[in-house]
Scaffold this motif. Structure first.
Motif, short mmCIF file in Angstrom:
data_model
loop_
_atom_site.label_atom_id
_atom_site.label_comp_id
_atom_site.label_asym_id
_atom_site.label_seq_id
_atom_site.Cartn_x
_atom_site.Cartn_y
_atom_site.Cartn_z
N ASN A 124 -6.16 7.70 -7.00
CA ASN A 124 -7.42 6.97 -7.15
C ASN A 124 -8.42 7.48 -6.12
O ASN A 124 -8.24 7.28 -4.93
N GLU A 171 -10.23 -1.12 -12.41
CA GLU A 171 -9.43 -1.84 -11.42
C GLU A 171 -10.17 -3.13 -11.06
O GLU A 171 -11.26 -3.09 -10.50
N SER A 223 1.49 9.51 -19.27
CA SER A 223 1.92 8.17 -18.89
C SER A 223 3.28 8.19 -18.20
O SER A 223 3.51 7.47 -17.23
N LYS A 239 -1.29 0.77 -4.32
CA LYS A 239 -2.06 -0.43 -4.67
C LYS A 239 -1.70 -1.54 -3.72
O LYS A 239 -1.42 -2.66 -4.12
N ASN A 296 -5.37 3.79 -15.16
CA ASN A 296 -6.07 2.51 -15.16
C ASN A 296 -7.55 2.78 -14.88
O ASN A 296 -7.96 2.95 -13.74
#
Length: 1000
Positions: free
Chosen positions: A235, A990, A852, A286, A987
């Motif tokens: 990210n 977020e 994925s 995360k 994703n």
């Protein structure tokens, strides 16, 4: 000053009264309203004493009201009788005026002047209902006053002074005293209002959004370029970065508004910066909840008030320049211009000459015959006809004027006779008779075959010094030496020769007087011009412009358009058109150059138009997926470049500097849920800050980027081979570190599809070799097989086929084996680079399934690393590479238009936050009360006040919490590589817990 308690009566020392009377008597005298009363010295003494006490009572009441109003500020009026007295736009000031009225009225009850049997009391009307409260409000006016507006001025209108003698009223007077008190209630309210306004200002005005943008940009660009360089970053912009940037920006807005920021917030931002740095080592973590929990329990240490900024990196900033060149566009247009049929047409046009036949007819003598005579009397003319016969009877001499810019190729003259025979038919009864007369007309006819070299060529019209000199061509060609016989054949011989032309001129039957003829071209002309164009292509290819990276990403600048303008500025130099041509070959070369330059400009113009279309579609995607727009994104880019304003200087009041202090709960607005066990101001479980962070151009593939560039992705259920190849490489990289059955199965399926696409592409390559060289099919297959041998896996072979490395290698091998000339090798290379095999493309499902699976394996490892995030474990994991960083992301700028000069991505960030309690205090600075402070606090509680003195407080309104909503966009632009830049965890959006409701 001596404070007077609400529940006791007091007397003001006369020593202080003496001082006050000197000042206030002159101030109050003009405001008296006097009713008839006996003039007695005792009355005046009592009045003066009462006036002095009134002034003190007003000052004390206003000061107390300011303190109380600041402690419980009404921001939003309540829907109650008392609350409706307050105006929505001035609720705080109105509540302060009401408090001041009630406090002053209470203090006035203790005012008493006495002299002998004369007493004086002061009063304001009592408040019994909402109507009385509204009237009370209008009796008070408040405003900021004093040096730098740090104090407060208040005027109380129409205080009634009642004079009694022995208990009987003998006179009344009205006074409207004005006082200035050092209470900063209004100053603090205005500052907090300004603070909240700045927090909610959009990107176009100074405030939180701009400061947050300025902090996010260096984070995003540093991490984006680190990811582009191969660092393990899933990210680029995560919510933990948004939280850090938001809290740092909040402190910055505090400094600019109040002069200082919350010291606890400064300590918290240091802890948060350190914690975020740890999480960034554990890529893709995360762990926002983890970091926030640590942060809330941290023992803060004092740090500098200067906000922490991200560490400097070697990555560029949005304002730094990037160089964009014509690059592959030069090859694309070259291939089209040098296509054999196209180039032959260009060269033929340059060797094509306009020719024309100029004629002149001059009568030498003679004329048409007169009417034949009648046979006699009684005859009637019934018909009259004339026949002619034209014949060239000899040569003659004459001249014909040559038109401007033409020159004569051949001239000839003839004498032509035209024989006329006129026959008349007469009738007398049933008898007819003919009579005739004949004559001859002689003409001199001159004709000239003229020509000019303009033709249909794009080369400018210039004279050719050796136009008809067959020995002057640099290629041993004939120049235009063979034009004359071709022109004579087309215009003269076709009309019957010289005599026939002369006769037709006399007969006015010459139908064709213009033509074009093409001179013979030297056999070497094609390759000679091709080699010259190769040199021109290299020069055009190296044409560059410099643009700001950020503005490329926000579509404020168009590199294709700037390149087109740059090529046009260089056009004269690149075309190298001489004043005169040395030969027809030189004219052909210039024509080919101009044809190529025109094609380059047209292609760049097409790219500029395509980019404009992309701009509109990017804006559509922004609006569709976020609340942003390109216009707002450009404001954000400007905000990132705007210098942060300095802190507000400390204002100086009557007694010196007035220093403010900010105290917030929570000092660091976290994205996690907090409760009252940590901060008393919290109301159960609350989210002080919530955030939504949308990455516009991320995986899965074929999503937003596909909607923008269209042909860059195959659309439907297919993806580009480069995308599938990078995904396959990511899977291979991951499986080297971690075995996983699901990933292996997905990888195998994708590998089969990529392998099939590779086979299709290599087949197209050897067919191209066979078609464009003299190699047979077997030899062409062997050439391609040997060239491709160094790429031994499906993924790397697919990447070589899609980035042009394979085609370049095949051209080199073919050239060496087949002994190709420079022109032949170049032509083959361009043909190979144009090869595409659209029939076989990997499927979107297989590509996304593999991606994925890669992310799933990586997340498992990330969670394990975070759970054991000791320093050694973190360092070990940082050295361990998984394949997620190889997954492609971003918006290519801008296939299908070439060249691909950059990849961009956009993050649109929205935050909402709320302080459980926001308090600001300021020092009074009065010598009589050292250390006294006024505190203004907003925590959302209901504000009540007993306005009718019935022992029950009426609700005036609420001390609304300080809340905000801010949003911004960040664009990152990196050089063109399949890896691109973007969030690669699958994703795209977020959202923090609690979104979109911050606070309680």
């Amino acid at each position: 000053m001596v404070a007077v308690r609400d529940d006791s009566r007091g007397r003001v020392p006369f020593a202080l009264l003496g001082v006050l009377l000197l000042v206030s008597s002159l101030t109050l005298a003009p405001t008296f309203v006097t009713e008839p009363a006996p003039s007695e010295t005792g009355v005046e003494r009592a009045l003066n004493q009462a006036i002095a006490e009134t002034q003190v009572a007003v000052r004390d009441g206003v000061s107390t009201a300011g303190q109380q109003a600041a402690a419980s500020p009404v921001v939003t009026p309540a829907d109650t009788p008392a609350g409706r007295v307050l105006n929505d736009s001035t609720a705080f000031r109105d509540s302060l005026r009401i408090r001041a009225y009630l406090r002053v009225a209470d203090r006035l009850e203790r005012v008493s002047g006495r002299s002998g049997d004369v007493t004086v009391t002061a009063s304001l009307p009592a408040v019994a209902n909402a109507s009385g409260l509204r009237a009370a409000k209008h009796r008070i006016s408040v405003e900021r006053a004093g040096p730098n507006k740090t104090a407060m001025r208040a005027t109380v209108e129409n205080i009634v002074l009642t004079v009694r003698r022995n208990g009987a009223v003998v006179s009344t007077r009205r006074v409207s005293p004005t006082v200035v008190v050092p209470t900063q209630a209004l100053m603090l309210h205005d500052q907090v209002s300004t603070y909240q306004t700045r927090l909610n200002n959009g990107l176009g005005r100074p405030g939180l959004s701009q400061r947050m943008t300025a902090r996010l940009y260096p984070i995003a660009w540093a991490r984006g370029y680190a990811q582009y360089g191969g660092a393990g970053i899933e990210n680029v912009v995560a919510n933990r970065h948004v939280s850090l940037a938001t809290n740092g920006a909040l402190l910055g807005v505090q400094r600019s508004t109040f002069g200082r920021s919350d010291p606890a917030g400064r300590r918290a931002i240091a802890e948060a910066t350190a914690m975020t740095g740890i999480e960034d080592i554990v890529r893709g973590s995360k762990g926002t909840a983890h970091s926030s929990a640590v942060l809330d329990q941290a023992q803060y240490k004092p740090v500098s008030e200067t906000p922490l900024h991200p560490k400097s990196t070697t990555g560029p900033s949005p304002t730094e320049s990037m160089t964009v060149g014509v690059n592959e566009t030069a090859d694309t247009t070259f291939r089209a211009v040098t296509d054999p049929s196209t180039l032959n047409e260009t060269l033929e046009d340059a060797y094509t000459v306009e020719v024309a036949l100029e004629t002149d007819k001059h009568r030498l003598g003679g004329g048409p015959p007169e009417m034949p005579p009648s046979p006699g009397t009684g005859w009637t003319l019934v018909a009259d006809r004339t026949t002619t016969a034209t014949e060239a009877v000899g040569k003659a001499s004459g001249r014909v004027a040559t038109p401007d810019s033409w020159h004569t190729l051949e001239t000839f003259s003839r004498t032509v006779e035209r024989q006329y025979t006129r026959t008349a038919v007469w009738q007398n009864g049933s008898v007819r008779r003919r009579t005739t007369r004949s004559s001859t007309v002689r003409y001199r006819v001159t004709a000239a075959v003229v020509g000019r070299h303009h033709g249909r060529s794009r080369a400018p019209n210039r004279s050719i010094r050796t136009a008809h000199d067959a020995s002057a061509s640099p290629l041993n060609g004939s120049n235009f030496a063979d034009v004359e016989p071709k022109a004579i054949g087309s215009l003269v011989n076709h009309a019957g020769g010289r005599d026939g032309v002369a006769e037709r001129v006399v007969d006015d039957s010459l139908s064709r007087t213009e033509a074009t003829v093409a001179a013979d071209r030297p056999p070497e002309l094609h390759d000679w011009v091709y080699r010259d164009l190769m040199e021109l292509r290299a020069s055009v290819r190296n044409t560059t412009v410099t643009v700001e990276r950020g503005r490329v990403g926000t579509f404020e600048t168009s590199p294709p358009e700037e390149l087109r303008e740059r090529v046009e500025k260089r056009r004269a130099t690149l075309a190298a058109v001489p004043e005169t041509y040395d030969s027809a070959a030189q004219k052909a070369r210039v024509a080919a150059r101009l044809t190529y330059l025109n094609a380059v400009s047209a292609e760049l113009d097409r790219q500029a138009s395509a980019r404009n279309g992309h701009r509109k579609r990017v804006n559509t995607q922004l609006s569709k997926r976020t609340e942003g727009s390109l216009r707002a994104l450009r404001k954000g880019l400007t905000a990132s470049e705007t210098p942060v304003p300095r802190s507000r200087p400390v204002p100086v009041g009557p007694a010196g500097p007035v220093r403010t202090r900010v105290d917030t709960q929570t000092p660091y607005l976290t994205l996690t849920e907090l409760d009252e066990s940590r901060y008393r101001a919290l109301d159960g479980g609350e989210h002080p800050l919530v955030a939504r962070n949308a990455n516009v151009f991320t995986v899965p593939y074929g999503d937003a980027a596909d909607a923008v560039v269209g042909g860059a992705f195959e659309g439907g259920d297919r993806v580009r081979l480069a995308m599938a190849a990078n995904t396959l490489a990511a899977a291979n990289e991951t499986l080297k570190s971690e075995s996983n059955a699901t990933l292996a199965s997905e990888r195998d399926a994708l590998q089969r599809e990529v392998g099939a696409a590779n086979t299709e592409m290599t087949t197209a390559l050897w067919l191209a070799v066979s078609q464009h060289t003299e190699a047979e099919q077997d030899e062409s297959k062997a050439i391609v097989a040997d060239a491709m041998e160094q790429w031994d896996t499906s993924a790397v072979r697919a990447l070589a086929l899609t980035n042009g490395s394979a085609q370049e290698r095949v051209a080199r091998v073919a050239s060496a084996r087949l002994t190709l000339t420079r022109v032949e090798r170049d032509r083959l290379r361009l043909q190979l680079l144009s090869v595409d095999a659209p029939a076989t493309k990997p499927t979107l499902g297989s590509t996304n399934g593999t991606a994925s699976a890669v992310r799933s394996v990586a997340k498992t490892e990330l969670s394990s690393a975070l759970a054991n995030a000791g320093e050694r474990k973190v360092q070990q994991f940082a050295q361990k590479r998984l394949g997620t960083d190889r997954l492609p992301a971003g918006l290519p700028l801008a296939p299908p238009v070439v060249p691909w000069y950059a990849t961009a991505n956009i993050w649109w960030v929205t935050v909402e936050g709320e302080y459980a309690r926001f308090a600001v205090s300021a020092s009074h600075g009065r010598p009589s009360a050292p250390g006294a402070r006024t505190t203004y606090a907003r925590d959302g509680h209901n504000v009540t006040l007993d306005v009718d003195d019935d022992g029950t407080g009426e609700r005036l309104g609420t001390a609304d919490r300080v809340s905000f909503r801010a949003e911004t966009g960040v664009v990152v632009v990196v050089p063109p590589k399949p890896r691109g830049v973007g969030d690669k965890d699958g994703n795209a959006v977020e959202e923090s817990s609690g979104w979109p409701d911050a606070g309680s």
